[in-house]
Design a protein around this motif. Sequence first.
Motif, PDB file in Angstrom:
ATOM      1  N   ALA A  36       0.811  -1.232   0.000  1.00 21.42           N
ATOM      2  CA  ALA A  36       0.000   0.000   0.000  1.00 21.42           C
ATOM      3  C   ALA A  36       0.839   1.274   0.000  1.00 21.42           C
ATOM      4  N   SER A  37       2.150   1.160  -0.192  1.00 19.38           N
ATOM      5  CA  SER A  37       2.978   2.378  -0.167  1.00 19.38           C
ATOM      6  C   SER A  37       3.034   3.055  -1.533  1.00 19.38           C
ATOM      7  N   SER A  38       2.597   2.356  -2.590  1.00 17.68           N
ATOM      8  CA  SER A  38       2.631   2.965  -3.927  1.00 17.68           C
ATOM      9  C   SER A  38       1.625   2.256  -4.827  1.00 17.68           C
ATOM     10  N   GLY A  39       1.518   2.751  -6.049  1.00 24.44           N
ATOM     11  CA  GLY A  39       0.737   2.067  -7.085  1.00 24.44           C
ATOM     12  C   GLY A  39      -0.726   1.829  -6.746  1.00 24.44           C
ATOM     13  N   ILE A  40      -1.222   0.675  -7.151  1.00 24.36           N
ATOM     14  CA  ILE A  40      -2.646   0.338  -6.990  1.00 24.36           C
ATOM     15  C   ILE A  40      -3.009   0.210  -5.511  1.00 24.36           C
ATOM     16  N   GLY A  41      -2.098  -0.346  -4.714  1.00 23.71           N
ATOM     17  CA  GLY A  41      -2.350  -0.518  -3.269  1.00 23.71           C
ATOM     18  C   GLY A  41      -2.567   0.828  -2.595  1.00 23.71           C
ATOM     19  N   ALA A  59       3.897  -2.468   3.684  1.00 24.76           N
ATOM     20  CA  ALA A  59       4.892  -2.489   2.593  1.00 24.76           C
ATOM     21  C   ALA A  59       6.231  -2.386   3.322  1.00 24.76           C
ATOM     22  N   ARG A  60       7.323  -2.217   2.574  1.00 27.81           N
ATOM     23  CA  ARG A  60       8.619  -2.125   3.267  1.00 27.81           C
ATOM     24  C   ARG A  60       8.975  -0.696   3.664  1.00 27.81           C
ATOM     25  N   THR A  61       8.599   0.297   2.846  1.00 25.73           N
ATOM     26  CA  THR A  61       9.144   1.648   3.033  1.00 25.73           C
ATOM     27  C   THR A  61       8.309   2.479   4.011  1.00 25.73           C
ATOM     28  N   GLU A  62       8.836   2.616   5.232  1.00 27.93           N
ATOM     29  CA  GLU A  62       8.088   3.261   6.307  1.00 27.93           C
ATOM     30  C   GLU A  62       7.719   4.715   5.958  1.00 27.93           C
ATOM     31  N   SER A  86       9.170  -6.759   5.217  1.00 27.71           N
ATOM     32  CA  SER A  86       9.241  -7.431   3.922  1.00 27.71           C
ATOM     33  C   SER A  86       8.469  -8.748   3.912  1.00 27.71           C
ATOM     34  N   MET A  87       7.674  -8.926   2.878  1.00 25.30           N
ATOM     35  CA  MET A  87       6.875 -10.143   2.693  1.00 25.30           C
ATOM     36  C   MET A  87       7.715 -11.311   2.166  1.00 25.30           C
ATOM     37  N   GLU A  88       9.037 -11.106   2.069  1.00 25.95           N
ATOM     38  CA  GLU A  88       9.911 -12.259   1.777  1.00 25.95           C
ATOM     39  C   GLU A  88       9.845 -13.246   2.928  1.00 25.95           C
ATOM     40  N   LEU A 112      -4.728  -8.737  -0.812  1.00 28.04           N
ATOM     41  CA  LEU A 112      -3.346  -9.189  -1.046  1.00 28.04           C
ATOM     42  C   LEU A 112      -2.904  -8.634  -2.387  1.00 28.04           C
ATOM     43  N   ASN A 113      -1.952  -7.718  -2.354  1.00 23.24           N
ATOM     44  CA  ASN A 113      -1.661  -6.931  -3.562  1.00 23.24           C
ATOM     45  C   ASN A 113      -0.164  -6.759  -3.837  1.00 23.24           C
ATOM     46  N   HIS A 114       0.687  -6.920  -2.828  1.00 22.55           N
ATOM     47  CA  HIS A 114       2.115  -6.593  -2.991  1.00 22.55           C
ATOM     48  C   HIS A 114       2.802  -7.552  -3.974  1.00 22.55           C
ATOM     49  N   PRO A 176       9.524 -15.684 -14.082  1.00 27.92           N
ATOM     50  CA  PRO A 176       9.360 -15.865 -12.638  1.00 27.92           C
ATOM     51  C   PRO A 176       8.061 -15.230 -12.111  1.00 27.92           C
ATOM     52  N   TYR A 177       7.775 -14.016 -12.546  1.00 26.51           N
ATOM     53  CA  TYR A 177       6.561 -13.308 -12.112  1.00 26.51           C
ATOM     54  C   TYR A 177       5.319 -14.099 -12.507  1.00 26.51           C
ATOM     55  N   SER A 178       5.291 -14.556 -13.772  1.00 20.92           N
ATOM     56  CA  SER A 178       4.148 -15.291 -14.276  1.00 20.92           C
ATOM     57  C   SER A 178       3.921 -16.563 -13.453  1.00 20.92           C
ATOM     58  N   THR A 180       4.594 -17.058 -10.310  1.00 19.38           N
ATOM     59  CA  THR A 180       3.996 -16.745  -8.997  1.00 19.38           C
ATOM     60  C   THR A 180       2.505 -16.434  -9.153  1.00 19.38           C
ATOM     61  N   LYS A 181       2.133 -15.792 -10.244  1.00 18.99           N
ATOM     62  CA  LYS A 181       0.721 -15.424 -10.431  1.00 18.99           C
ATOM     63  C   LYS A 181      -0.124 -16.652 -10.811  1.00 18.99           C
ATOM     64  N   PHE A 182       0.431 -17.572 -11.622  1.00 21.65           N
ATOM     65  CA  PHE A 182      -0.284 -18.831 -11.916  1.00 21.65           C
ATOM     66  C   PHE A 182      -0.503 -19.615 -10.613  1.00 21.65           C
ATOM     67  N   TYR A 211      -2.495  -4.089 -18.223  1.00 19.16           N
ATOM     68  CA  TYR A 211      -1.449  -3.081 -17.996  1.00 19.16           C
ATOM     69  C   TYR A 211      -2.061  -1.835 -17.332  1.00 19.16           C
ATOM     70  N   ILE A 212      -1.524  -1.463 -16.156  1.00 17.83           N
ATOM     71  CA  ILE A 212      -2.046  -0.336 -15.359  1.00 17.83           C
ATOM     72  C   ILE A 212      -0.934   0.705 -15.196  1.00 17.83           C
ATOM     73  N   ASN A 213      -1.324   1.984 -15.161  1.00 18.48           N
ATOM     74  CA  ASN A 213      -0.301   3.049 -15.212  1.00 18.48           C
ATOM     75  C   ASN A 213       0.394   3.363 -13.882  1.00 18.48           C
ATOM     76  N   THR A 214       0.791   2.366 -13.123  1.00 18.63           N
ATOM     77  CA  THR A 214       1.565   2.655 -11.901  1.00 18.63           C
ATOM     78  C   THR A 214       2.993   3.009 -12.318  1.00 18.63           C
ATOM     79  N   GLU A 215       3.642   3.787 -11.451  1.00 17.77           N
ATOM     80  CA  GLU A 215       4.984   4.285 -11.793  1.00 17.77           C
ATOM     81  C   GLU A 215       5.938   3.130 -12.118  1.00 17.77           C
ATOM     82  N   ASN A 216       5.924   2.112 -11.270  1.00 17.13           N
ATOM     83  CA  ASN A 216       6.861   1.001 -11.464  1.00 17.13           C
ATOM     84  C   ASN A 216       6.592   0.230 -12.756  1.00 17.13           C
ATOM     85  N   ALA A 217       5.300  -0.011 -13.042  1.00 15.44           N
ATOM     86  CA  ALA A 217       4.968  -0.778 -14.254  1.00 15.44           C
ATOM     87  C   ALA A 217       5.334   0.012 -15.500  1.00 15.44           C
TER      88      ALA A 217
HETATM   89  P1  NDP Z   1       3.923  -1.324  -7.347  1.00 12.07           P
HETATM   90  O1  NDP Z   1       5.273  -1.766  -7.748  1.00 12.07           O
HETATM   91  O2  NDP Z   1       3.514   0.067  -7.632  1.00 12.07           O
HETATM   92  O3  NDP Z   1       3.727  -1.566  -5.787  1.00 12.07           O
HETATM   93  C1  NDP Z   1       4.186  -2.722  -5.177  1.00 12.07           C
HETATM   94  C2  NDP Z   1       3.958  -2.594  -3.697  1.00 12.07           C
HETATM   95  O4  NDP Z   1       4.512  -3.752  -3.062  1.00 12.07           O
HETATM   96  C3  NDP Z   1       4.632  -1.381  -3.093  1.00 12.07           C
HETATM   97  O5  NDP Z   1       3.843  -0.856  -2.063  1.00 12.07           O
HETATM   98  C4  NDP Z   1       5.927  -1.953  -2.540  1.00 12.07           C
HETATM   99  O6  NDP Z   1       6.365  -1.143  -1.467  1.00 12.07           O
HETATM  100  C5  NDP Z   1       5.452  -3.327  -2.074  1.00 12.07           C
HETATM  101  N1  NDP Z   1       6.556  -4.294  -1.985  1.00 12.07           N
HETATM  102  C6  NDP Z   1       7.574  -4.488  -2.854  1.00 12.07           C
HETATM  103  N2  NDP Z   1       8.394  -5.445  -2.412  1.00 12.07           N
HETATM  104  C7  NDP Z   1       7.889  -5.861  -1.229  1.00 12.07           C
HETATM  105  C8  NDP Z   1       8.314  -6.809  -0.267  1.00 12.07           C
HETATM  106  N3  NDP Z   1       9.410  -7.540  -0.433  1.00 12.07           N
HETATM  107  N4  NDP Z   1       7.571  -6.967   0.850  1.00 12.07           N
HETATM  108  C9  NDP Z   1       6.450  -6.225   1.052  1.00 12.07           C
HETATM  109  N5  NDP Z   1       5.990  -5.321   0.166  1.00 12.07           N
HETATM  110  C10 NDP Z   1       6.713  -5.135  -0.957  1.00 12.07           C
HETATM  111  O7  NDP Z   1       2.913  -2.393  -7.987  1.00 12.07           O
HETATM  112  P2  NDP Z   1       1.535  -2.156  -8.757  1.00 12.07           P
HETATM  113  O8  NDP Z   1       0.707  -1.224  -7.981  1.00 12.07           O
HETATM  114  O9  NDP Z   1       1.834  -1.869 -10.181  1.00 12.07           O
HETATM  115  O10 NDP Z   1       0.919  -3.626  -8.697  1.00 12.07           O
HETATM  116  C11 NDP Z   1       0.029  -4.000  -7.662  1.00 12.07           C
HETATM  117  C12 NDP Z   1      -0.540  -5.362  -7.987  1.00 12.07           C
HETATM  118  O11 NDP Z   1      -1.170  -5.336  -9.268  1.00 12.07           O
HETATM  119  C13 NDP Z   1       0.520  -6.467  -8.055  1.00 12.07           C
HETATM  120  O12 NDP Z   1       0.009  -7.651  -7.478  1.00 12.07           O
HETATM  121  C14 NDP Z   1       0.729  -6.655  -9.541  1.00 12.07           C
HETATM  122  O13 NDP Z   1       1.165  -7.944  -9.869  1.00 12.07           O
HETATM  123  C15 NDP Z   1      -0.669  -6.398 -10.057  1.00 12.07           C
HETATM  124  N6  NDP Z   1      -0.661  -6.025 -11.465  1.00 12.07           N
HETATM  125  C16 NDP Z   1      -0.165  -4.808 -11.848  1.00 12.07           C
HETATM  126  C17 NDP Z   1      -0.107  -4.484 -13.184  1.00 12.07           C
HETATM  127  C18 NDP Z   1       0.397  -3.163 -13.653  1.00 12.07           C
HETATM  128  O14 NDP Z   1       0.508  -2.977 -14.886  1.00 12.07           O
HETATM  129  N7  NDP Z   1       0.704  -2.216 -12.772  1.00 12.07           N
HETATM  130  C19 NDP Z   1      -0.530  -5.439 -14.230  1.00 12.07           C
HETATM  131  C20 NDP Z   1      -1.031  -6.693 -13.698  1.00 12.07           C
HETATM  132  C21 NDP Z   1      -1.083  -6.955 -12.366  1.00 12.07           C
HETATM  133  P3  NDP Z   1       7.849  -1.122  -0.866  1.00 12.07           P
HETATM  134  O15 NDP Z   1       8.783  -1.014  -2.011  1.00 12.07           O
HETATM  135  O16 NDP Z   1       7.793   0.069   0.027  1.00 12.07           O
HETATM  136  O17 NDP Z   1       7.975  -2.391  -0.099  1.00 12.07           O
END
Ligand code: NDP
Length: 287
Positions: A36-41, A59-62, A86-88, A112-114, A176-178, A180-182, A211-217
Amino acid sequence: VLIPLLGLGLAVYFYSGPGNFSEEMLRGKRVIVTGASSGIGEQMAYHLARMGAHVLLTARTEAKLQKVVEKCLDLGAASARYVSGSMESTAFAEEVVKEAENIWGGLDMLILNHIGRSFFDFFNGDVDHVRKLMETNFLSYVAMTTSALPMLKESEGNIVVVSSVSGKVASPFVAPYSATKFALEGFFSSLRHEFIIEKVNVSITLCILGYINTENAVQMVSHIIKEAPAPKEECALEIIRSGALRQRELHYPASTVTPTLLLRDLAPEFLDGLIRNNMRVENIKRP
Ligand code: NDP
């Protein structure tokens, strides 16, 4: 072939679509959002806050989580807190659920989104990376679900699993990503059967995102994927809506995801060709 398929896809979407959602459904609900620190979360946290839910974010980044929590409180969250880590580690995943139990004594929705860091590239043979990604993207989801289940049974709540088209249809450069999602689809679809057999009234919603417009993607794939990304704000709202409505699956954006899934079963090789054609493969550096 494509036009009737598209029509059928849209019909399926509207049939199982948004339904009778009201934002009131989330008022006062106790919700965990991971990643929940970035993106869709992050966007899901803001929608839930506006709807008056209690949110526990992780998430990891306080520093980022602190800012998201502040904004959630400004937007009207019933309460907002975070746990960083970390969810590792499955121990951390369980700790987050324990925190919800300590502060709320229950839980209504587990989102569950990370995802851990991965690469958009040819598979380089790094088995350790696959193992770590499996732990972060899959095992921690299993661990959190297991720990949260007693509370979710009590509240007759919702589990929302954020997956991807890459968890239904393989495309290159994401092996690898695929994987985990399967894995998520197999585990949570089996669990859904067991809940029905045991009359456990906890819904499981699998979110299949394009495909969603999050910064990382965008940073990772915009030079390779030709299509335009869909907005993360709307995506986040659709995920919450589908969870609250106890939908089996969300396809977002439906206009691309649903036809892709139909083609997967009807014409898999044709679909594979379309997937490769939709990429600027020349922009991937060769190993
Ligand atoms: P982001 O990369 O924007 O966000 C990922 C989040 O996970 C961040 O809050 C990050 O925070 C956290 N995170 C990263 N590593 C860890 C870790 N080791 N432990 C705990 N938290 C962690 O991802 P999106 O918002 O783009 O994606 C969200 C979901 O949507 C994912 O499940 C993704 O697979 C899915 N999705 C996204 C698509 C896209 O195009 N954006 C397409 C298809 C699916 P921090 O670094 O602070 O830990």
